[in-house]
Design a protein around this motif. Structure first.
Motif, mmCIF file in Angstrom:
data_model
loop_
_atom_site.group_PDB
_atom_site.id
_atom_site.type_symbol
_atom_site.label_atom_id
_atom_site.label_comp_id
_atom_site.label_asym_id
_atom_site.label_seq_id
_atom_site.Cartn_x
_atom_site.Cartn_y
_atom_site.Cartn_z
ATOM 1 N N THR A 119 -0.623 -7.841 -4.138
ATOM 2 C CA THR A 119 -1.630 -6.883 -4.599
ATOM 3 C C THR A 119 -1.105 -5.472 -4.372
ATOM 4 O OG1 THR A 119 -3.464 -8.381 -4.067
ATOM 5 C CG2 THR A 119 -3.995 -6.046 -4.316
ATOM 6 N N GLU A 120 -1.174 -4.643 -5.405
ATOM 7 C CA GLU A 120 -0.718 -3.261 -5.309
ATOM 8 C C GLU A 120 -1.920 -2.352 -5.049
ATOM 9 O OE1 GLU A 120 1.330 -2.349 -8.897
ATOM 10 O OE2 GLU A 120 2.497 -4.211 -8.862
ATOM 11 N N ARG A 121 -1.763 -1.457 -4.072
ATOM 12 C CA ARG A 121 -2.860 -0.546 -3.727
ATOM 13 C C ARG A 121 -2.330 0.876 -3.616
ATOM 14 N NH1 ARG A 121 -6.588 -2.530 1.105
ATOM 15 N NH2 ARG A 121 -7.795 -0.819 0.223
ATOM 16 N N LEU A 122 -2.994 1.802 -4.304
ATOM 17 C CA LEU A 122 -2.672 3.225 -4.229
ATOM 18 C C LEU A 122 -3.842 3.957 -3.582
ATOM 19 C CD1 LEU A 122 -1.208 3.787 -7.805
ATOM 20 C CD2 LEU A 122 0.076 3.738 -5.668
ATOM 21 N N LEU A 123 -3.542 4.748 -2.553
ATOM 22 C CA LEU A 123 -4.575 5.482 -1.841
ATOM 23 C C LEU A 123 -4.137 6.932 -1.685
ATOM 24 C CD1 LEU A 123 -5.305 2.854 0.964
ATOM 25 C CD2 LEU A 123 -6.732 3.324 -1.045
ATOM 26 N N VAL A 168 0.841 -1.194 0.000
ATOM 27 C CA VAL A 168 0.000 0.000 0.000
ATOM 28 C C VAL A 168 0.878 1.247 0.000
ATOM 29 C CG1 VAL A 168 -1.816 1.254 1.212
ATOM 30 C CG2 VAL A 168 -1.781 -1.245 1.269
ATOM 31 N N HIS A 169 0.628 2.139 -0.939
ATOM 32 C CA HIS A 169 1.278 3.445 -0.938
ATOM 33 C C HIS A 169 0.197 4.516 -0.833
ATOM 34 C CE1 HIS A 169 3.811 6.845 -1.762
ATOM 35 N NE2 HIS A 169 3.057 7.175 -2.795
ATOM 36 N N ILE A 170 0.407 5.458 0.086
ATOM 37 C CA ILE A 170 -0.557 6.534 0.321
ATOM 38 C C ILE A 170 0.169 7.854 0.156
ATOM 39 C CG2 ILE A 170 -2.217 7.502 1.960
ATOM 40 C CD1 ILE A 170 -1.945 4.652 3.397
ATOM 41 N N TRP A 171 -0.421 8.760 -0.594
ATOM 42 C CA TRP A 171 0.208 10.071 -0.764
ATOM 43 C C TRP A 171 -0.813 11.174 -0.579
ATOM 44 C CZ3 TRP A 171 -1.962 7.637 -4.757
ATOM 45 C CH2 TRP A 171 -2.518 8.375 -5.799
ATOM 46 N N GLU A 227 -1.092 7.505 -12.495
ATOM 47 C CA GLU A 227 -0.320 6.685 -13.432
ATOM 48 C C GLU A 227 1.144 6.618 -13.029
ATOM 49 O OE1 GLU A 227 1.039 6.879 -18.127
ATOM 50 O OE2 GLU A 227 -0.850 7.820 -17.516
ATOM 51 N N GLU A 228 1.690 7.755 -12.622
ATOM 52 C CA GLU A 228 3.087 7.793 -12.213
ATOM 53 C C GLU A 228 3.324 6.955 -10.956
ATOM 54 O OE1 GLU A 228 7.167 8.968 -12.177
ATOM 55 O OE2 GLU A 228 5.610 8.798 -13.696
ATOM 56 N N LYS A 229 2.441 7.084 -9.964
ATOM 57 C CA LYS A 229 2.585 6.302 -8.734
ATOM 58 C C LYS A 229 2.442 4.815 -9.022
ATOM 59 C CE LYS A 229 2.960 9.695 -5.668
ATOM 60 N NZ LYS A 229 4.147 9.852 -4.795
ATOM 61 N N SER A 230 1.526 4.468 -9.899
ATOM 62 C CA SER A 230 1.325 3.066 -10.249
ATOM 63 C C SER A 230 2.572 2.484 -10.900
ATOM 64 C CB SER A 230 0.122 2.937 -11.191
ATOM 65 O OG SER A 230 -0.085 1.593 -11.551
ATOM 66 N N ARG A 231 3.196 3.262 -11.782
ATOM 67 C CA ARG A 231 4.414 2.807 -12.447
ATOM 68 C C ARG A 231 5.548 2.621 -11.442
ATOM 69 N NH1 ARG A 231 9.052 4.623 -13.980
ATOM 70 N NH2 ARG A 231 8.631 6.724 -13.184
ATOM 71 N N LEU A 232 5.701 3.577 -10.528
ATOM 72 C CA LEU A 232 6.761 3.495 -9.530
ATOM 73 C C LEU A 232 6.558 2.307 -8.595
ATOM 74 C CD1 LEU A 232 7.190 7.267 -8.568
ATOM 75 C CD2 LEU A 232 8.858 5.823 -9.768
ATOM 76 N N LEU A 233 5.317 2.094 -8.157
ATOM 77 C CA LEU A 233 5.028 0.987 -7.251
ATOM 78 C C LEU A 233 5.340 -0.349 -7.916
ATOM 79 C CD1 LEU A 233 3.961 -0.001 -4.563
ATOM 80 C CD2 LEU A 233 1.632 0.164 -5.463
ATOM 81 N N ALA A 234 4.942 -0.496 -9.178
ATOM 82 C CA ALA A 234 5.224 -1.736 -9.902
ATOM 83 C C ALA A 234 6.728 -1.954 -10.041
ATOM 84 C CB ALA A 234 4.558 -1.699 -11.275
#
Length: 283
Positions: free
Chosen positions: A228-232, A187-190, A205-212
């Motif tokens: 599982t990748e989660r962006l919040l 989980v990444h939260i910003w 999109e940028e956060k998703s690319r970095l997390l992957a």
């Protein structure tokens, strides 16, 4: 003091510390490491502080022996080392952490006052220990790691900072998930605004690319772990606690050196998460 690496648990005679010791015993079996039980107590001067603040020293007599007996019966194949230390618990437990793979303490969460390892002592140790520190609440049982009696494992939730991702934090979370045969939720939260300027990259999109990108090498290293990748977006502490509401374990980081206090996110997780929380120190 033992010099071999162990899973260490602090004992103070409270229900929280006994349940934390049971959790530590299961962790020791998973990692094939001995369990080190430490009873650290700084006996207060008689009448110096009210009993609701300091656990009376004599009430703790026998706590270590009871814990050893209870865990020996529950896990006859587990190697158990026990140590009685007279002195300030924060210093004693911080010293024990230097030879530990993990230090496990009991915690009631927000506002707890009873028990030498609950509240300020547990927070102080978690903020300065050299190894990861697990905070476990009273009532935690092996079945709590499953969604149902015979159901799948609850996930391990990892709170991840993409600005400064750290290998020690990632390795701990992936290893914890693998040893439990549990899925991992990264989980990444910003908190930055969601609306980009005309010439800016879409933040999601940028956060998703970095997390992957951060997770890819670890997916290869732990191919059997479902990730599982989660962006919040929003307040990190609030969203992380919510993300871990059905988790079996929550893993968060602590920057070092960062002073004698935990960061806001780790602080919120320790106080409010319903599952055990592991705070991993990293640079």
């Amino acid at each position: 003091m033992t010099t071999q690496q162990t899973i260490t648990a602090g004992i103070d005679g409270s229900p929280e510390s006994l349940d934390a010791a049971g959790w530590a015993a299961r962790e020791a079996l998973r990692r094939d490491l001995p369990l080190h039980l430490v009873h650290a107590c700084d006996p207060p001067a008689e009448g110096s502080r009210p009993p609701e603040i300091d656990v009376p020293f004599h009430r703790e007599d026998g706590a270590l022996d009871r814990a050893v007996l209870q865990l020996s019966r529950a896990h006859p194949g587990l190697g158990i080392l026990d140590e009685q230390v007279t002195g300030p618990p924060v210093q004693a437990l911080s010293a024990a952490a230097r030879s530990s793979a993990l230090l496990v303490l009991g915690s009631r969460g927000f506002g707890a006052l009873t028990g030498a390892l609950v509240g300020s002592v547990a927070l102080a140790v978690a903020a300065r220990a050299a190894c990861p520190v697990a905070l476990v609440r009273a009532g935690d049982h092996p079945a709590d790691e499953h969604r149902s009696t015979d159901g799948p494992r609850r996930p391990v939730v990892l709170g991840l900072d993409l600005d400064r991702p750290d290998d020690e934090l990632l390795e701990y979370a992936f290893d914890a998930a693998a040893s439990r045969q549990a899925p991992l939720h990264a989980v990444h939260i910003w908190t930055a605004p969601l609306i980009p300027s005309a010439d800016a990259v879409d933040p999601v999109e940028e956060k998703s690319r970095l997390l992957a990108a951060v997770l890819t090498p670890w997916r290869h290293k732990f191919p059997r772990t479902q990730v599982t990748e989660r962006l919040l977006h929003g307040l990190p502490g609030h969203h992380l606690v919510r993300a871990a509401s059905t988790a079996g374990l929550l893993v968060v980081g602590r920057r070092i050196p960062a002073g004698p206090h935990l960061g806001r996110t780790a602080h919120a997780a320790i106080h409010h998460a319903r599952c055990p929380v592991v705070v991993v120190p990293h640079y």
